[in-house]
Scaffold this active site. Structure first.
Site, short mmCIF file in Angstrom:
data_model
loop_
_atom_site.label_atom_id
_atom_site.label_comp_id
_atom_site.label_asym_id
_atom_site.label_seq_id
_atom_site.Cartn_x
_atom_site.Cartn_y
_atom_site.Cartn_z
CG ASN A 12 -1.52 1.34 1.52
OD1 ASN A 12 -2.40 1.81 0.81
ND2 ASN A 12 -1.03 1.98 2.58
CB THR A 29 6.02 6.75 -15.10
OG1 THR A 29 5.69 7.79 -16.03
CG2 THR A 29 6.89 5.71 -15.79
CE1 TYR A 88 1.67 7.97 -6.52
CE2 TYR A 88 -0.06 8.74 -8.00
CZ TYR A 88 0.34 8.03 -6.88
OH TYR A 88 -0.61 7.38 -6.12
#
Length: 281
Positions: free
Chosen positions: A92, A159, A157
């Protein structure tokens, strides 16, 4: 919930706050899993563990900086020593920043990739031998709508999250014969403490215009999607990306005043092509 599932061990990165916190709490308290709460914030992860233990669950805090790939590789055995290797892995944790594509520094790029792609890869590699041996495992990687649709200022981010989605599929097809599933979820805007601290009123209004449900998601809504993919019920789902985004990915042009004024459609009506329909026969 089976007695076998009740004995599961789960590792949740970024478990000290927001989505990760709710995932850790739900796994421990609603599904009786033994949970590793992995975070770089010692106080936050300890608070989550204390709350779980006080409520009758089992959890332990693990202090790790996912940006340090070498140190992470060295520490994973130690990190998972208390309950043993995880049966459920939820990657996460992630980092984000608004950076113009042509201005992204190499250091910024590498930091984003280290946390958002390399760390999940290393943790999956650590967990998979155990999962394959017992012929059961659930890996859920938290990507983003930015990994599916591009946005301004989201090059590094977005990518990295697109890479995480692709990597999840690569792992999924290789480990499927052992009953191990690997999936991604792509949250839209979520009303976490971090979002409340960093999203301006203008940002929230913009998302309100772009998300068909016209609101942010909640950490519980994202956590519930993660828990489904980590469940027995998701045993035949692997290599998939589930957008939990209020319809953002599905949407094109949104006419938010459609129900107030039917003439609003005229603003988006296609131009006439100039071709006329001929008669048949």
């Amino acid at each position: 919930m089976t007695s076998e599932r009740n004995s599961r061990v789960a590792l949740v990165t970024g478990g000290g706050s927001g989505i990760g916190r709710r995932v850790a709490e739900k796994l421990a308290l609603e599904h009786s899993a033994r949970v590793y709460v992995l975070d770089r914030d010692a106080d936050a992860s300890a608070a989550v563990v204390d709350g779980i233990v006080a409520a009758g669950g089992r959890a332990t805090a693990c202090l790790v900086d996912l940006a340090d790939s070498v140190r992470l590789r060295e520490r994973v055995d130690f990190v998972t020593a208390e309950f043993g290797p995880p049966d459920i892995l939820v990657n996460n944790a992630g980092i984000s920043a608004m950076i113009r594509a042509e201005e992204c520094l190499l250091e910024q790029w590498q930091a984003m990739v280290n946390v958002n792609v390399t760390a999940p890869m290393l943790l999956m590699q650590h967990a998979l031998p155990h999962m394959k041996q017992q012929r059961w495992g659930r890996i859920v990687n938290v990507a983003s709508i930015s990994g599916i649709r591009a946005g301004t200022g989201r090059m590094p981010y977005g990518t990295s999250k697109a890479a995480l989605i692709a990597m999840s599929r690569q792992f999924a097809v290789e480990v499927a014969p052992w009953g191990v599933t690997v999936n991604s979820i792509a949250p839209g805007p979520v009303d976490t403490p971090l979002a409340r601290a960093n999203h301006s009123a203008e940002t929230r209004d913009t998302y309100g215009e772009m998300v068909p449900m016209r609101r942010y998601g909640t950490p519980d809504e994202i956590a519930d999607a993660i828990l489904f993919l980590a469940s027995e019920q998701a045993s035949y789902i692997t290599g998939q990306t589930l957008a939990v985004d209020g319809g953002f990915v599905a949407a094109g042009i949104l006419v938010n005043d459609l129900h107030d004024d039917s003439s609003a459609l005229k603003r988006f009506a296609p131009a006439q092509s100039g071709h006329s329909a001929g008669k048949l026969g």
